[in-house]
Design an enzyme around this catalytic site. Structure first.
Site, short mmCIF file in Angstrom:
data_model
loop_
_atom_site.label_atom_id
_atom_site.label_comp_id
_atom_site.label_asym_id
_atom_site.label_seq_id
_atom_site.Cartn_x
_atom_site.Cartn_y
_atom_site.Cartn_z
N LYS A 197 90.39 50.91 89.38
CA LYS A 197 91.42 50.00 88.86
C LYS A 197 90.81 48.73 88.24
O LYS A 197 89.62 48.44 88.44
CB LYS A 197 92.37 49.63 90.00
CG LYS A 197 93.17 50.81 90.54
CD LYS A 197 94.25 50.32 91.50
CE LYS A 197 95.04 51.45 92.09
NZ LYS A 197 96.14 50.96 92.95
N TYR B 213 103.13 55.73 86.90
CA TYR B 213 103.62 55.38 88.24
C TYR B 213 105.13 55.61 88.41
O TYR B 213 105.75 54.99 89.28
CB TYR B 213 103.29 53.91 88.54
CG TYR B 213 101.89 53.67 89.10
CD1 TYR B 213 101.40 54.39 90.18
CD2 TYR B 213 101.07 52.67 88.55
CE1 TYR B 213 100.14 54.14 90.71
CE2 TYR B 213 99.80 52.43 89.07
CZ TYR B 213 99.35 53.17 90.15
OH TYR B 213 98.10 52.91 90.68
N ASN C 211 93.61 47.10 95.00
CA ASN C 211 92.93 47.90 96.02
C ASN C 211 91.89 48.85 95.43
O ASN C 211 91.49 49.82 96.03
CB ASN C 211 93.96 48.64 96.90
CG ASN C 211 94.81 49.61 96.13
OD1 ASN C 211 94.70 49.72 94.92
ND2 ASN C 211 95.66 50.34 96.83
N HIS D 247 92.63 54.42 92.92
CA HIS D 247 93.81 55.27 93.12
C HIS D 247 93.33 56.70 93.25
O HIS D 247 92.37 57.09 92.61
CB HIS D 247 94.76 55.17 91.91
CG HIS D 247 95.80 56.25 91.89
ND1 HIS D 247 96.98 56.14 92.58
CD2 HIS D 247 95.81 57.47 91.31
CE1 HIS D 247 97.69 57.25 92.40
NE2 HIS D 247 96.99 58.08 91.64
N GLU E 251 98.82 64.37 87.40
CA GLU E 251 98.08 63.16 87.02
C GLU E 251 96.88 63.49 86.13
O GLU E 251 96.56 62.74 85.22
CB GLU E 251 97.63 62.42 88.30
CG GLU E 251 98.82 61.86 89.07
CD GLU E 251 98.43 61.02 90.28
OE1 GLU E 251 97.23 60.98 90.63
OE2 GLU E 251 99.34 60.40 90.86
P1 CMP Z 1 98.09 53.52 94.54
O1 CMP Z 1 97.41 54.50 95.41
O2 CMP Z 1 97.52 53.31 93.17
O3 CMP Z 1 99.65 53.90 94.39
C1 CMP Z 1 100.64 52.93 94.14
C2 CMP Z 1 100.14 51.53 94.29
O4 CMP Z 1 101.13 50.58 94.50
C3 CMP Z 1 99.25 51.44 95.52
O5 CMP Z 1 98.05 52.10 95.28
C4 CMP Z 1 99.16 49.92 95.68
O6 CMP Z 1 98.09 49.36 94.96
C5 CMP Z 1 100.47 49.42 95.05
N1 CMP Z 1 101.34 48.75 96.01
C6 CMP Z 1 101.76 47.48 95.92
N2 CMP Z 1 102.57 47.16 96.94
C7 CMP Z 1 102.68 48.28 97.70
C8 CMP Z 1 103.38 48.58 98.92
N3 CMP Z 1 104.14 47.67 99.55
N4 CMP Z 1 103.25 49.83 99.44
C9 CMP Z 1 102.50 50.76 98.79
N5 CMP Z 1 101.81 50.52 97.63
C10 CMP Z 1 101.90 49.28 97.11
#
Ligand code: CMP
Length: 136
Positions: free
Chosen positions: A12, A52, A115, A118, A129
């Site tokens: 990311k 998303y 984070n 993904h 995806e």
């Molecule tokens: P990802 O695995 O990319 O899938 C969706 C993303 O939403 C997740 O990682 C997080 O980076 C983001 N996100 C932000 N807030 C939340 C939340 N409360 N719960 C889950 N995902 C979140």
């Protein structure tokens, strides 16, 4: 038993911005993943919203899409036996503060939004995806 799978991984914007892509790719290789395809791209907000889409009803959807389109990302097809689950275990919990020692999100993640990585959450979503980024 052979259960060869492919999964989609995204490094990311927060991690690309900190130049962590090589280090993270080495972690995948060290853990037995083959990098089948890889490209660095910068998605638009609309493309992020499409990617998303499953989260479109969530309160964090708009911020999530703004964030994914905020800078370059690296998208990859990873392959190994049980790739989907193994990648999720390697990434660790969504929130880096809850991720176990040694996981990518614990090592590199900054916050639940930033984070760093993904990974597809199921074999079915991995196919969707992978097609999203690599269908040509
Ligand atoms: P990802 O695995 O990319 O899938 C969706 C993303 O939403 C997740 O990682 C997080 O980076 C983001 N996100 C932000 N807030 C939340 C939340 N409360 N719960 C889950 N995902 C979140």
């Amino acid at each position: 038993m052979n259960n060869l799978e492919q999964t989609l991984s995204i490094i990311k914007p927060d991690a690309v911005e900190r130049n962590l892509q090589e280090e993270i790719i080495n972690e995948f290789k060290k853990n037995g993943f083959l990098i089948i395809k890889q490209k660095k791209i910068h998605v638009s907000k609309i493309e992020a919203e499409q990617f998303y889409k499953v989260h479109q009803t969530k309160p964090f959807y708009n911020d999530l899409c703004t964030y994914l389109s905020s800078g370059p990302i690296v998208v990859m097809i990873l392959e190994k036996e049980n790739a989907v689950l193994d990648n999720r275990n390697l990434m660790g919990a969504t929130n880096p503060s809850e991720a176990k020692e040694g996981t990518l999100r614990k090592k590199y993640g900054i916050s639940i939004d930033k984070n760093s990585v993904h990974g597809s959450d199921s074999v079915e979503n991995a196919k969707i995806e992978i097609d999203f980024f690599f269908k040509d």
